[in-house]
Structures are given as structure tokens and as C-alpha cells.
Scaffold this motif. Structure first.
Motif, PDB file in Angstrom:
ATOM      1  N   LEU A  93       8.178  -5.709  -6.200  1.00 47.56           N
ATOM      2  CA  LEU A  93       6.744  -5.924  -6.034  1.00 47.56           C
ATOM      3  C   LEU A  93       5.997  -4.961  -6.947  1.00 47.56           C
ATOM      4  CD1 LEU A  93       6.224  -6.040  -2.150  1.00 47.56           C
ATOM      5  CD2 LEU A  93       6.627  -7.954  -3.709  1.00 47.56           C
ATOM      6  N   THR A  94       4.901  -5.432  -7.497  1.00 50.87           N
ATOM      7  CA  THR A  94       3.969  -4.558  -8.200  1.00 50.87           C
ATOM      8  C   THR A  94       2.629  -4.726  -7.514  1.00 50.87           C
ATOM      9  OG1 THR A  94       5.158  -4.858 -10.282  1.00 50.87           O
ATOM     10  CG2 THR A  94       2.949  -3.934 -10.417  1.00 50.87           C
ATOM     11  N   GLY A  95       2.136  -3.639  -6.927  1.00 54.73           N
ATOM     12  CA  GLY A  95       0.900  -3.679  -6.167  1.00 54.73           C
ATOM     13  C   GLY A  95      -0.218  -2.934  -6.864  1.00 54.73           C
ATOM     14  N   PHE A  96      -1.373  -3.558  -6.910  1.00 60.02           N
ATOM     15  CA  PHE A  96      -2.568  -2.975  -7.517  1.00 60.02           C
ATOM     16  C   PHE A  96      -3.594  -2.758  -6.420  1.00 60.02           C
ATOM     17  CE2 PHE A  96      -0.414  -5.719 -10.501  1.00 60.02           C
ATOM     18  CZ  PHE A  96      -0.272  -4.919 -11.618  1.00 60.02           C
ATOM     19  N   GLY A 112       1.865  -1.876   3.460  1.00 58.44           N
ATOM     20  CA  GLY A 112       1.498  -3.014   4.296  1.00 58.44           C
ATOM     21  C   GLY A 112       2.300  -4.249   3.940  1.00 58.44           C
ATOM     22  N   ALA A 113       2.506  -4.482   2.651  1.00 57.40           N
ATOM     23  CA  ALA A 113       3.321  -5.614   2.195  1.00 57.40           C
ATOM     24  C   ALA A 113       4.799  -5.322   2.384  1.00 57.40           C
ATOM     25  CB  ALA A 113       3.024  -5.921   0.729  1.00 57.40           C
ATOM     26  N   SER A 114       5.231  -4.151   1.982  1.00 57.76           N
ATOM     27  CA  SER A 114       6.652  -3.801   2.068  1.00 57.76           C
ATOM     28  C   SER A 114       7.146  -3.833   3.506  1.00 57.76           C
ATOM     29  CB  SER A 114       6.897  -2.416   1.467  1.00 57.76           C
ATOM     30  OG  SER A 114       6.613  -2.421   0.090  1.00 57.76           O
ATOM     31  N   SER A 130       6.289  -0.846  -7.367  1.00 55.27           N
ATOM     32  CA  SER A 130       5.297   0.036  -7.971  1.00 55.27           C
ATOM     33  C   SER A 130       3.998  -0.140  -7.201  1.00 55.27           C
ATOM     34  CB  SER A 130       5.053  -0.330  -9.438  1.00 55.27           C
ATOM     35  OG  SER A 130       6.221  -0.199 -10.193  1.00 55.27           O
ATOM     36  N   ALA A 131       3.233   0.937  -7.069  1.00 61.34           N
ATOM     37  CA  ALA A 131       1.923   0.886  -6.416  1.00 61.34           C
ATOM     38  C   ALA A 131       0.963   1.687  -7.287  1.00 61.34           C
ATOM     39  CB  ALA A 131       2.000   1.481  -5.013  1.00 61.34           C
ATOM     40  N   VAL A 132      -0.004   0.998  -7.880  1.00 61.53           N
ATOM     41  CA  VAL A 132      -0.896   1.651  -8.839  1.00 61.53           C
ATOM     42  C   VAL A 132      -2.352   1.405  -8.488  1.00 61.53           C
ATOM     43  CG1 VAL A 132       0.806   1.529 -10.702  1.00 61.53           C
ATOM     44  CG2 VAL A 132      -0.822  -0.318 -10.419  1.00 61.53           C
TER      45      VAL A 132
END
Length: 152
Positions: A93-96, A112-114, A130-132
């Protein structure tokens, strides 16, 4: 227990997969990998907008990330002809996170997603991530998450 049964036990029914908002496709399959375009934070009541660190709380951000995960699963289900059980693994997952420069809890927001994926899918829901931070996201939403999934 099937993924659908687990989601149901969590009180979650997957909606229809959201349509693209611009000139792109919602997903692309390459071999056994499925690349799902970014899903924005929206729920039954509409878009979940705000900026973390300004006018949105951490709890609201976590809920927004959960909504993104639900949309991601809806896209996977659509890509699999309605059979979510064809999902083998959430790969990445790549979270923005729409957040201010001094907000540093992007990983907590994307949890929350994970957390939802791990609870609903068990080991198949464990993934790299990743969480950016983002200075702005489409339509002013709090969160956007894209994903890579492996299919059976």
C-alpha cells in the motif's frame, strides 16, 4: 472463514467499486499482480475531507484510511469478477495523507487501512507500506491509498 464472511462479521459490506474520477482505469492486471489506482477517502455520506494537523483529527484520518481500504477491496472484487476469494495477498500500500507540515502521524493514519486489511484478510492482509504527507489531495480529501495485490 471466507474474506467476505470476515468482512460481514466486521459489519462491512463492500460497495460497488468506485468509478474513476479522471482519465485512468481503476486497476490493471499484470500476470498475478493487480495494481489498483488510488482510492480516495469517501464513505456512504460522501467525501471525507480535511487536513490532518489543521481541521481534521487523527481519529477522522484513521476512519478515512479505513474507507480507502474498503474501496480498494471493492476494486479487487470487481477485478476478480465479483469473487474476492481470488485475492491471495495484499502486497503493498502507498498512503497519502493530506496534512500540515508539522503533522507527523501519517503512519498512524494509514494504520486505519492496514489494520482493517489484517483483520479482514488475516495473513493475506499483511503487506509492505509507505505513508507520506501531501500538501493537498483531490477534492480536499484526507487520505488516498493505492495498492498492489497478488491474485490466485
Amino acid at each position: 472463514m471466507s474474506f467476505t464472511d470476515r468482512l460481514s462479521a466486521m459489519g462491512i459490506t463492500l460497495p460497488d467499486a468506485p468509478a474513476p474520477a479522471a482519465n485512468y482505469v481503476p486497476f490493471v492486471r499484470s500476470g498475478d499482480l493487480l495494481f489498483v489506482s488510488g482510492q480516495i477517502s469517501a464513505g456512504p455520506d460522501g467525501m471525507m475531507v480535511g487536513t490532518l494537523g489543521a481541521d481534521a483529527s487523527l481519529e477522522q484520518g484513521v476512519a478515512a484510511a479505513r474507507a480507502c481500504a474498503i474501496s480498494l477491496l471493492a476494486q479487487v472484487k470487481a477485478a476478480c469478477g465479483g469473487d474476492l476469494e481470488r485475492l491471495d495477498q495484499v502486497v503493498k500500500l502507498t498512503g497519502f495523507v493530506n496534512s500540515t507540515a508539522d503533522f507527523h502521524d501519517q503512519p498512524k493514519v494509514i494504520n486505519g487501512a492496514s489494520d482493517l486489511l489484517a483483520e479482514a484478510l488475516g495473513d493475506a492482509g499483511k503487506h509492505s507500506r509507505s505513508a507520506v504527507s501531501a500538501a493537498s489531495l483531490p477534492f480536499g480529501v484526507m487520505v488516498e491509498i493505492e495498492g498492489i495485490f497478488r491474485l490466485k
